[in-house]
Enzyme design. Structure first.
Site, short mmCIF file in Angstrom:
data_model
loop_
_atom_site.label_atom_id
_atom_site.label_comp_id
_atom_site.label_asym_id
_atom_site.label_seq_id
_atom_site.Cartn_x
_atom_site.Cartn_y
_atom_site.Cartn_z
N SER A 1 -1.48 -29.33 -83.78
CA SER A 1 -1.12 -29.59 -82.91
C SER A 1 -2.04 -29.19 -81.36
CB SER A 1 0.14 -28.65 -82.71
OG SER A 1 0.94 -29.10 -81.45
N ASP B 1 5.95 -37.88 -86.41
CA ASP B 1 5.72 -36.97 -85.70
C ASP B 1 6.10 -37.47 -84.05
OD1 ASP B 1 4.75 -34.86 -83.85
OD2 ASP B 1 2.96 -34.74 -85.10
N HIS C 1 6.28 -33.10 -87.19
CA HIS C 1 5.10 -32.48 -86.52
C HIS C 1 4.83 -31.16 -87.46
CE1 HIS C 1 2.60 -31.51 -83.21
NE2 HIS C 1 2.97 -30.11 -83.10
#
Length: 633
Positions: free
Chosen positions: A202, A312, A343
């Protein structure tokens, strides 16, 4: 392009400590003890160094930025764990994680945070990297992003100050920056080979992309997992807004300092985002790691092992795909794992943990130690094709043919066009409504479907919506969805039940697996996961959004002339997806997507679509031609 730098990173000769055992007795003088070195077997570094006895230290590295405007250059907090043998002449490369999460939301599926002892030295490093790699002859360097954790300054949400912390740490590893101990004394990285590899999920993967885009010497490789490459395209799609106030909100969430310290910076973020228009501008250009303000991707010197998920929708897949393509054009050495969850981190992909750890191990061994272990000779891509099925590919996307499909007045989607027009209203509808029974008429959407496919069809890449439309107002939000209509067992990536440990298509299990060595303060064991699936009547394959007045430019809007036809073309999100025989492929056109354009208000415009002048172009593999699948006997 000249790839001699990358080829030169691979060397055949290694100093292997195991060789000492084969020397005749007395061949090594007791007065000249052997210099410690790594051990390599079967093409991999071996765990010969003690994790328990490893050196753990906290430093502050000076950066070239003053993000909080206090008149002093920010210092980045850097926590290091390295084999104790680095005090006896062993030089090691660094695996670096730069993160804004260390003291707020935590990291990984179990939200781990860093912890320190009474003297301020780190005792707990999040995730498995330290437990696994330090015994194998690596340092793990954990950097708090500017304005987070113990670092000075303020978060700038993708800005140059965010990137400065990790870059300064790499400069320090190479003797180009200054670092200080907690007592204020200067410290040098005498133990470092100067080589570093960045990894993270991320925001951490985003920082890896960004630091690679600076071209900093010493960064040999990156492993960005679900990383952002363009913050504008994260927050907007062709002028349509996914977020309002994202920058100041996230900056406040990541910064544990008193709110007043960085209030002025957050106000600057708010002004720069320009939520009133959704347009691109200089603020967003600074946060584009592909092309602006200079061709950042052209500065990438590091090899890239990218990881992303097709489902995602936090960091959407175009963030990977739009960055992957120019890397390929430059001949950057690359590898890819492409999953089908939300994610997530591949360490948590069910049934893949051991393979992931082994693969990233060989990747770092190759690029940071130069071990010729064959990893670059393997298929470039690992691709998930279903809830429990994977395959390998030579590259991504696959070789495809572009097939245009035409919406027709009878609600069909066909290879040939037909005259006529259909209308819908720019209303705010959920995707459940937009993808409901396509044979049902709804004022806020148009739905067109193929007949049941006679053969399976694989889509690989990015579809394009190309519409000829007329509005009765100057603009409208437009949504194009490519949909697989057909019941199937699918990964339920949208289910989110924290109480049950379920999110992004995964469920945490009680059973753990261990990767590396543990101490009482930092164990190497983490919960396993299982897929969460559901029987569903349809699945959206690709999504695309557009503010019609941004049809020519995300920077300079051009309102449409009501009552006149205009051509509007935009790319949807990419995917790699197999549509099974008997399923139908659908195109759904609508206005404001309530699930993904949450912060947008519908304009209420009447949208008239010239069907003969409109199409969706779908990239399909040659082995499963959509034309052949739709051709009647």
């Amino acid at each position: 392009m000249n790839t001699s730098r990358w080829r030169g990173a691979v060397v055949a000769a290694l100093a292997v400590s195991a060789c000492l055992a084969a020397l005749p007795a007395g061949s090594v003088s007791a007065r000249t003890p052997a210099k410690p070195s790594i051990t390599v077997a079967h093409g991999r570094t071996q765990p010969v160094f003690s994790y328990r006895d490893a050196l753990r230290e906290h430093l502050m590295v000076r950066t070239p930025v003053d993000s909080d405007g206090d008149g002093r250059k920010d210092r980045a907090a850097v926590d290091i764990i390295r084999p104790k043998e680095t005090q006896q002449g062993l030089k090691v490369p660094a695996i670096m994680l730069s993160s804004p999460y260390s003291d707020t939301v935590g990291r990984g599926f179990e939200s781990e945070k860093k912890r320190y002892d009474a003297r301020g030295n780190p005792t707990t490093f999040p995730l498995f990297y330290d437990n696994y790699f330090v015994p194998r002859g690596y340092a793990v360097v954990d950097v708090d992003m500017t304005g987070t954790g113990r670092s000075d300054g303020c978060p700038t949400i993708g800005g140059q100050a965010d990137v400065a912390a990790a870059k300064a740490a790499i400069d320090w590893l190479n003797g180009r920056a200054t670092a200080y101990r907690t007592d204020g004394s200067e410290v040098k990285a005498t133990w470092s080979t100067g080589k570093a590899g960045m990894i993270g999920h991320s925001y951490e993967g985003t920082l890896a992309n960004a630091v690679a885009g600076t071209g900093v010497d010493g960064l040999e490789t990156i492993v960005p997992i679900s990383g952002i490459s363009s913050w504008y395209e994260f927050a907007r799609s062709n002028g349509a807004k996914h977020w309002n106030g994202f920058g100041p909100w996230l900056a406040g969430a990541l910064d544990s300092d008193p709110p007043e310290k960085c209030q002025a910076v957050r106000e600057g973020l708010r002004a720069g985002e320009d939520d009133a228009t959704g347009n691109d501008n200089a603020y967003w250009h600074e946060r584009d790691y592909i092309a602006r303000p200079a061709p950042e991707v052209g500065k990438v010197r590091a090899s890239v092992f990218a990881v992303h998920d097709t489902h995602d929708y936090n960091v959407r897949i175009d963030q990977f795909a739009n960055w992957w393509a120019p890397l390929a054009e430059r001949g950057v050495p690359r590898k890819l794992w492409l999953g089908r969850y939300g994610h997530t981190d591949p360490f948590d992909w069910p049934g893949r943990r051991d393979l992931w750890v082994g693969t990233v191990h060989r990747w770092f061994d190759h690029w940071l130690y130069g071990i010729p272990n064959g990893i670059m000779d393997e298929p470039r891509v690992d691709l998930q094709t279903g809830p429990t099925t994977w395959t390998t590919e030579a590259d991504w996307p696959a070789r495809t043919s572009s097939v245009p499909l035409r919406p027709r007045p009878d609600g069909s989607l066909a290879l040939s066009p037909a005259g006529g027009a259909r209308t819908f209203t720019d209303a705010k509808l959920s995707e459940a409504d937009l993808t409901a029974d396509p044979s049902t008429s709804l004022p806020g959407r148009l739905a067109f479907v193929t007949p049941p496919l006679r053969a399976g069809v694989r889509l690989s890449g990015t579809p394009t919506a190309d519409l000829r439309v007329m509005l009765d107002k100057p603009t409208a939000n437009l949504t194009a969805l490519l949909v697989d209509f057909g019941e199937d067992e699918r990964i339920d990536w949208a289910r989110d039940e924290p109480r049950l440990g379920i999110h992004d298509g995964l469920r945490g299990l009680a059973e753990e697996s261990c990767h590396g060595e543990s101490t009482a303060q930092d164990d190497a064991c983490y919960r396993k996961t299982a897929e969460v699936t559901a029987r569903q009547p349809s699945e959206v394959i690709a999504r695309g959004w557009m503010d019609a007045q941004n049809r020519h430019s995300a920077t300079a809007p051009e309102p449409l002339t009501p009552g006149r036809y205009h051509r509007i073309t935009w790319r949807t999100l990419p995917n790699d997806y197999l549509i099974k025989p008997g399923h139908r492929l659908g195109l759904v056109l609508g206005g404001t997507d309530a699930d993904f354009l949450y912060f947008e208000d519908p304009t209420g415009a009447k949208v008239t679509v010239d069907l003969a002048g409109s199409r969706v172009t779908v990239p399909v593999t040659a082995k499963s031609s959509l034309s052949a699948a739709l051709t009647t006997r």
